[in-house]
Scaffold this active site. Sequence first.
Site, mmCIF file in Angstrom:
data_model
loop_
_atom_site.group_PDB
_atom_site.id
_atom_site.type_symbol
_atom_site.label_atom_id
_atom_site.label_comp_id
_atom_site.label_asym_id
_atom_site.label_seq_id
_atom_site.Cartn_x
_atom_site.Cartn_y
_atom_site.Cartn_z
ATOM 1 N N LYS A 579 0.841 -1.288 0.035
ATOM 2 C CA LYS A 579 -0.086 0.012 -0.087
ATOM 3 C C LYS A 579 0.818 1.329 -0.200
ATOM 4 C CE LYS A 579 -2.806 -1.555 3.627
ATOM 5 N NZ LYS A 579 -2.681 -2.756 3.488
ATOM 6 N N VAL A 609 -7.082 -2.256 -0.796
ATOM 7 C CA VAL A 609 -8.225 -2.045 0.260
ATOM 8 C C VAL A 609 -9.011 -3.485 0.222
ATOM 9 C CG1 VAL A 609 -10.211 -0.607 0.840
ATOM 10 C CG2 VAL A 609 -8.163 0.325 -0.283
ATOM 11 N N ALA A 611 -8.475 -6.685 0.807
ATOM 12 C CA ALA A 611 -7.863 -7.677 0.002
ATOM 13 C C ALA A 611 -8.419 -8.034 -1.325
ATOM 14 C CB ALA A 611 -8.105 -8.947 0.991
ATOM 15 N N LEU A 613 -11.515 -8.342 -2.168
ATOM 16 C CA LEU A 613 -13.017 -7.632 -2.375
ATOM 17 C C LEU A 613 -12.984 -6.511 -3.719
ATOM 18 C CD1 LEU A 613 -14.344 -7.051 1.094
ATOM 19 C CD2 LEU A 613 -15.046 -8.745 -0.568
ATOM 20 N N GLU A 667 -0.744 -6.671 10.297
ATOM 21 C CA GLU A 667 0.464 -6.615 9.338
ATOM 22 C C GLU A 667 1.690 -7.015 10.295
ATOM 23 O OE1 GLU A 667 1.360 -4.151 6.499
ATOM 24 O OE2 GLU A 667 -0.800 -4.568 6.169
ATOM 25 N N LYS A 682 -5.905 3.170 3.812
ATOM 26 C CA LYS A 682 -6.873 2.697 2.791
ATOM 27 C C LYS A 682 -8.013 3.692 2.584
ATOM 28 C CE LYS A 682 -6.404 -1.919 4.422
ATOM 29 N NZ LYS A 682 -6.938 -3.056 5.548
#
Length: 815
Positions: A579, A609, A611, A613, A667, A682
């Site tokens: 990210k 954002v 995973a 989806l 994380e 995100k």
Amino acid sequence: MRVLKFGGTSVANAENISKVLNILEKESNKHTIAVVVSALGGTTDMLIETGTLATNRDEKYLNVYKQIVDRHNDAVEELIKGKAKEAVLKRINVKLEELKQILQGLYLINEFSNKTIDKILSFGELLSSYIISEAIQQTLKRSSLKDSRELIITDSTFTNAVVNTKETSNNISSFFKKNKDKIVVLPGFVSRNKDGETTTLGRGGSDYTAALIASATKATVLEIWTDVSGMYTANPKLVKQAFPIKEISYKEAMELSHFGAKVLYPPTVQPALQKNIPIHIKNTFAPNEEGTLITKKNTDKKEPVKGISHIENIALLTLEGNGMIGVPGFSKRLFSTLSRGNINVVLITQASSEHSICVGVYSTDSKKAKEIVDEEFIYEISKKKIKPLLVENNLAIVAVVGDNMKNHQGISGRMFRALGNNNVNVRAIAQGASERNISAVISHKDIKKALTALHNRFFEKQVKTLNLFIVGVGNVGGILLNQIKKQQDYLNENLLLNVKVVGISNSKKMIFNEEGIGLDCWKEQLRKGKKQSHKSFFETIKELNLSNSIFIDVTANKEVAKTYKDYLKESISVIACNKIACSSKYSDYRELKDLSRKYNASFLFETNVGAGLPVINTLNNLINSGDRITSIQAVLSGSLNFIFNNFDDNSSFHDIVKQAQEEGYTEPDPRIDLSGVDVARKILILAREAGYKLDLKDIKNQSFLPKESLEANTVDDFYKTLKAQASHFSELYKSAQKNDCQLKYVAEFNNGKASVGLKEIDKEHPFYNLKGKDNIVLFFTERYTEQPLIIKGAGAGAEVTASGLFGDIITLGRN
Ligand code: ADP
Ligand code: ASP
Ligand code: MG
């Protein structure tokens, strides 16, 4: 009569010559044959080398000479049996001694003229034809040797002589009229001028010798025996998928050979065409294969493109200037100058403005061309009417050839789209007036990519190959490799996608395999791989220069994120799980988006954002179709959700966080999740994708952590504070409980402003029932005003994250 020509590889050594003898045995049963042979493979190059070394007074010339001596002696030793052997050895060594004398002469006088080059080169064919003729004599009787120099008469353009066709044709036909032998062996390539001096017909010229003989004797067929099974759809050494063309017209063959299909020397076609003699290209090493038949017939009407060829080492010369406009004669002067300098023009284009003329020549001629052209236009250049000749080197030509191209629309469109899609820059274009060929000048480094792309476009089932380079093959990366392995066949069959993993690396090692890394054993291979560095990973990918290259970052590493720019600038697409790039400074994010557009390379980061989806994809679709985002409400942390869904009166906050880390939801450093930074990143990415110019500092972050936890310096210390501050966390839980609410860590974006923080969510809210590690995103837009568009599902975990990356790969493949 039939004429058979055997090329250098076919007669490279005794073993190969035996194969030639087998072919001759079969053919001479039924027909009278003329056999034209090249020098033993590689000899011509060695002769040039030894001559050049001798001229430069380099003693190494003797080593090369010795190799020439040895290979001819070896061939005789193996091929010639019995009493004849002595005599043959003696004779070839007399010839070789003669060669040595000439080399010694060069060493002394220090000058290697074209005339001497021809003298030296002729030894190759003269020796080979003698040895082969003696070998034939041993098994097949009634054979003889004829020196082609007595038949083929040329002018005195040494190294590239022009044949006097009339005289040559008369000589050949009268010789063969008198001939009684079943087999006549002749050296290819060599000829002589009217003064009796040895000349040659240009590199590859043995094919032409054979064609001259076929034409003069009105042979029934001209067979060119070589090391491949015919004329291929593209050079088989460069394009693995190329296949032999069964039938092709003279004109198509001429065009392909002119543009570099070395299997046939270009001047060969004309004499055969004039007498309508079929040319059959056959493979000495696979004589039963069909080969290619070249005739007058305009074949296959359905397939407009017959083959693709290319020429390496091309230079582009551009003559330009305002002084050329409307003034006749510039082209004429340019072309006569080049012609006077014996410079072969391979390709011509002219801008319709008449402001410039552009021609392609061989690189070896470019220096001379510059000198003589600048000299010719010295006056115009001094008056600034035109510029000095511009020379660009390191170029190549690719040509698409076919008789029926003129009857089909859109061939050039397809050609240039295929090149463009693979980021092959086209410097100049020419189309033959007959519409039998379209050629493009490209950079030398792009040859293989261009040929493969064009071959794929015109000759193959449209399977698109994606070349993946994956950095970070730990948990998620490893699972991605597994998913790819399982799905490869399906994608090939159903989406015509060939997904190939060409490079992988972890933080220590890296490996590459252009054919695709075996996905069963990548771990072992990687262990034995080369030392990794971001720079060398990038350099290798750049060097490989494969079409549809995709760099995939499955790390959380800042340094890797910094390299995206380099990839995009090379038109290599980037897929990021990491990210950092998209949530760093706005200007950095913007730069990557702009580079992606400029270099026609995708930059995808769906897994940043939620995973796997489809959050970013959905958002992009809304925006691209003209909608506008007014508000986003979301629970975006799989780990925080897991933590707050499991945390209650009976559990310790510390233990739950530990469990979340162990199960891979957080994380590697859990503080990034618990401090809210991960969620802030995100929502920042979503806001940016929605078109807002925001930075991380603009996002309000109300932390639920106590001061001690926020100040902890290490992960261990952080865990200690979670234990020590247990009552702070149970207070949070109790308050929510009292209000009949659930704790959710929520990200919000409303009209340009964003915030993240822990909230008590009441029963009515769509967030209330969110389970486990699920994420949810509500998009309120100008079209979705009352009821939001909702995306909900597992928002963390290695399997779903890997599948999100896989989704990005497929999106790219289908573009
Ligand atoms: P020979 O020594 O038999 O004359 P050449 O080396 O001159 O053979 O020509 C054969 C070679 O031509 C092949 O080995 C191949 O590498 C090259 N080649 C280039 N383009 C083509 C093509 N379109 N079809 C077949 N061969 C090609
Ligand atoms: N031996 C010559 C060459 O290598 C001619 C030929 O093989 O056709 O160019
Ligand atoms: Mg050849």
